[in-house]
Design a protein around this motif. Structure first.
Motif, mmCIF file in Angstrom:
data_model
loop_
_atom_site.group_PDB
_atom_site.id
_atom_site.type_symbol
_atom_site.label_atom_id
_atom_site.label_comp_id
_atom_site.label_asym_id
_atom_site.label_seq_id
_atom_site.Cartn_x
_atom_site.Cartn_y
_atom_site.Cartn_z
ATOM 1 N N LEU A 147 0.545 -1.113 0.027
ATOM 2 C CA LEU A 147 0.139 -0.197 0.121
ATOM 3 C C LEU A 147 0.865 1.146 -0.072
ATOM 4 C CD1 LEU A 147 -2.459 -1.168 2.561
ATOM 5 C CD2 LEU A 147 -3.533 -1.070 0.594
ATOM 6 N N ARG B 251 -7.720 10.662 2.484
ATOM 7 C CA ARG B 251 -6.261 11.614 3.203
ATOM 8 C C ARG B 251 -6.847 12.264 4.217
ATOM 9 N NH1 ARG B 251 -3.480 15.025 -2.161
ATOM 10 N NH2 ARG B 251 -4.684 16.611 -1.277
ATOM 11 N N LEU C 12 -7.348 1.386 -6.577
ATOM 12 C CA LEU C 12 -6.325 1.567 -4.883
ATOM 13 C C LEU C 12 -7.715 3.190 -5.326
ATOM 14 C CD1 LEU C 12 -5.941 0.396 -2.325
ATOM 15 C CD2 LEU C 12 -3.510 1.479 -3.153
ATOM 16 N N VAL C 13 -8.398 3.179 -3.667
ATOM 17 C CA VAL C 13 -8.482 4.433 -3.291
ATOM 18 C C VAL C 13 -8.369 4.451 -1.814
ATOM 19 C CG1 VAL C 13 -10.523 5.393 -3.144
ATOM 20 C CG2 VAL C 13 -10.679 3.553 -4.185
ATOM 21 N N VAL C 14 -7.428 5.326 -1.756
ATOM 22 C CA VAL C 14 -7.477 5.962 -0.554
ATOM 23 C C VAL C 14 -8.069 7.676 0.168
ATOM 24 C CG1 VAL C 14 -4.977 7.029 0.591
ATOM 25 C CG2 VAL C 14 -4.806 5.020 -0.659
ATOM 26 N N TYR D 71 -5.294 5.208 -6.909
ATOM 27 C CA TYR D 71 -4.126 4.397 -7.451
ATOM 28 C C TYR D 71 -4.832 3.736 -9.065
ATOM 29 C CZ TYR D 71 -1.622 6.549 -3.804
ATOM 30 O OH TYR D 71 -0.549 7.529 -2.584
ATOM 31 N N ASN E 76 -8.703 3.623 5.890
ATOM 32 C CA ASN E 76 -8.562 4.530 4.540
ATOM 33 C C ASN E 76 -8.446 4.076 3.043
ATOM 34 O OD1 ASN E 76 -5.747 4.664 4.885
ATOM 35 N ND2 ASN E 76 -5.470 6.857 4.635
ATOM 36 N N PHE E 77 -8.660 2.814 3.027
ATOM 37 C CA PHE E 77 -8.533 2.311 1.435
ATOM 38 C C PHE E 77 -9.232 1.525 1.094
ATOM 39 C CE2 PHE E 77 -6.431 -0.491 4.323
ATOM 40 C CZ PHE E 77 -6.086 -2.174 3.409
ATOM 41 N N CYS E 78 -9.810 1.379 0.115
ATOM 42 C CA CYS E 78 -10.119 0.017 -0.361
ATOM 43 C C CYS E 78 -9.938 -0.031 -2.152
ATOM 44 C CB CYS E 78 -11.698 0.505 -0.485
ATOM 45 S SG CYS E 78 -12.598 2.014 -0.849
ATOM 46 N N TRP E 79 -9.995 -1.260 -2.384
ATOM 47 C CA TRP E 79 -10.549 -1.101 -4.148
ATOM 48 C C TRP E 79 -11.338 -1.435 -4.276
ATOM 49 C CZ3 TRP E 79 -6.601 -3.766 -0.926
ATOM 50 C CH2 TRP E 79 -4.772 -3.771 -1.408
ATOM 51 N N THR F 152 0.965 0.768 -6.631
ATOM 52 C CA THR F 152 1.094 2.460 -5.481
ATOM 53 C C THR F 152 2.508 3.035 -5.781
ATOM 54 O OG1 THR F 152 2.140 1.032 -3.797
ATOM 55 C CG2 THR F 152 -0.148 0.544 -4.073
ATOM 56 N N ALA G 47 -1.389 5.559 3.352
ATOM 57 C CA ALA G 47 -2.599 3.954 3.846
ATOM 58 C C ALA G 47 -3.117 3.901 5.044
ATOM 59 C CB ALA G 47 -2.512 3.089 2.738
#
Length: 562
Positions: free
Chosen positions: A355, A382, A378-380, A390, A363-366, A395, A359
């Motif tokens: 990651l 902030r 990949l969703v983060v 991403y 705070n993240f998911c796909w 990453t 991350a």
């Protein structure tokens, strides 16, 4: 002779149909749209392609055949050379200075006849301006809506066409002024009447909601509602009278403060367990608790663990997975997010995930790859609550960052940042605050092969001036999709009155229809009195989805990587 006549009739009919199709294709105009010249800050250079895409989408809605050109042009002579087999060429420019934008759109036909228009507009109102200019251009150029296979013109829009699951239908944007609804009436901008069964609402509960989850927690095959406050965990069931009935309550910790709650079936027996991350207010040291509700009684599934724990659907299987992360006295989160493995009566850190550095466990998911897409993302979220994208498992560099802020949680941990070895002087240094990201939902609601990111969009004027003002008076639930350039708006709810605390997707009242469940905290008037919570749910009736309605896919409230 009679036999030949019978054979001739179908052939004549087929020939007639082919002539009609050929005539329609001949009448249908073709437009090539060139990349626009973008005189903008570096963070908004994406408008060079995004504005032509918005023009293309608007023209396509009217049945015009469009294509994208490969290079920029600056004059009608250059545009005519780029026409090729098309009837018209479109080019233009977009200039951004501060919060204002100037948009110029030009077109030319094969005979050299030109059309030009420009408009000055606020940056956040660019999309309506582009739509209006494109509509005006289409009228001036004499572009007529021609029905073609797979294209529905506004005048021929089907109403309430059924959705065949597994088909190529879309869940559409519900635009202002639309009279029919396709997913839920509350997703129209105007909302809907109170008696149309488009929204379920519970009674008010004297609980300041920290988190919420909806799942089958006792193993009876029906869903329950778990609600978390600062120290307690409650379990409810949705009654036939539309009210929440309490089934149980337990104290998580007297000293630690509850921060986050996620559901996962740890022992795969059909009943979900609850993973609750807590922290102590003095140093923010974490403890995560694991609870079961078998037999309608709370019990600890295993011993607590000294890590921040959460649940994430990991790529490539996208199965719910328990993940954890350690504590750092300066950075709050220790470096690295790990899968958690069972060791006796507790969980410990396992393999580390690949990651980005920013991350953390919450705070993240796909976002899975949609039909015809360019791969999973990949969703983060902030620390400033902007969404960063991403490309899959790469990453090293992000490809998109939104301008708008999302999530909007009011649950936070105060912590002091400092340099290693220098210490912290709490008498002079102001603490930072990290707010718990709300749950990331990435469903394919209509079973169309198109995944969206469902997330809360808080709305508050005061929060724009005061970073720590977190009691948002309104919110909207947005469904965002990856359009190849950035995140676009697929659909959204109307304004939700109250401070959204959490969202979930589940059949809350066990009637066989999937619901989008929203937990809301009320704001006490003038700051006096206690905060209360309630649950509102939107039944997602995909049977009313219109697969052929044209969609405005453009959205300029999000921007690429900056």
């Amino acid at each position: 002779m009679k036999k030949s006549a019978f054979l001739l009739l179908p052939l004549c009919g087929l020939l007639f149909c082919l002539l009609l199709v050929s005539a329609a294709e001949a009448a249908q105009k073709t437009v090539v749209i060139m990349p626009f010249v973008a005189e903008t800050p570096q963070s908004m250079r994406y408008l060079s392609k995004a504005v032509p895409t918005a023009v293309q989408n608007k023209l396509s809605q009217s049945g015009v055949r469009t294509s994208m050109g490969g290079h920029q042009v600056s004059s009608s002579q250059e545009a005519r050379k780029a026409l090729g087999a098309a009837d018209y060429a479109v080019w233009g420019s977009v200039k951004v200075q501060g919060n204002q934008a100037v948009i110029s759109i030009n077109s030319v036909d094969k005979a050299g006849k030109t059309w030009s228009d420009s408009a000055k507009t606020p940056v956040n109102a660019m999309n309506p301006a582009i739509q209006a200019m494109t509509q005006k251009m289409g009228t001036s150029m004499g572009l007529q809506a021609v029905a073609s296979p797979g294209v529905m013109t506004p005048g021929s829009r089907a109403q309430n066409a059924p959705l065949n699951r597994g088909s190529s239908s879309d869940i559409i944007v519900n635009e202002t002024g639309q009279q029919q609804y396709y997913l839920n009436p509350q997703f129209r901008y105007q909302g809907a009447g109170a008696g149309d069964a488009s929204r379920l609402r519970s009674q008010r509960l004297k609980i300041n909601m920290t988190d919420m989850a909806v799942a089958d927690f006792n193993g009876d095959g029906r869903n329950e509602v778990a609600i978390l406050d600062s120290h307690n965990l409650y379990m409810f069931v949705w009654g036939n009278d539309g009210k929440l009935k309490e089934l149980g309550k337990t104290r998580i910790s007297q000293t630690n403060v509850n921060f986050s709650m996620r559901a996962i079936d740890l022992n795969r027996d059909g009943a979900q367990e609850l993973v609750i991350a807590t922290f102590d207010e003095e140093q923010n040291r974490p403890y995560s608790f694991f609870y079961s509700f078998k037999g309608n009684r709370f019990s600890q599934y295993c011993d607590r663990t000294p890590y921040f724990c959460s649940v994430v659907r990991l790529s490539p299987t996208f199965r719910p997975t328990l993940v954890g992360q350690g504590w750092d006295s300066l950075k709050l989160f220790a470096r690295g997010v790990h899968e958690m493995v069972k060791n006796g009566k507790t969980f410990e850190l396992g393999a580390r995930l690949n990651l980005p550095k920013e991350a953390n466990v919450f705070n993240f998911c796909w976002l899975p790859n949609s039909r015809g897409g360019d791969g999973e993302k990949l969703v983060v979220l902030r620390d400033d609550e902007r969404i960063k994208i991403y490309p899959g498992r790469n990453t090293s560099s992000a490809i998109h960052t939104t301008m708008e802020r999302f999530s909007g949680s009011a649950v936070g941990m105060e912590h002091y940042k400092g340099m290693p070895g220098l210490g912290i002087d709490k008498n002079y240094q102001l603490p930072s605050k990290y707010y718990a990201p709300m749950r990331f939902l990435t469903p394919d609601i209509g079973h169309t092969g198109e995944y969206v990111l469902v997330i809360n969009k808080p709305i508050s004027t005061a929060s724009q001036f005061f970073d720590r003002y977190r009691f948002f008076p309104q919110g909207e639930i947005h469904a965002l999709y990856w359009d190849g350039v950035g995140l676009g708006l697929k659909w959204k709810t109307r304004r939700i009155r109250g401070s959204v605390a959490q969202i979930d997707l589940a059949d809350i009242n066990n009637d066989g229809t999937l619901d989008m469940v929203v937990g809301i905290n009320s704001s006490p008037e003038l700051g006096v009195g206690g905060r209360q919570c309630m649950i509102t749910a939107y039944p997602l009736n995909t049977d009313a989805t219109n697969p052929n309605a044209p969609v405005d896919m453009s959205d300029f409230e999000v921007a690429p990587n900056r």
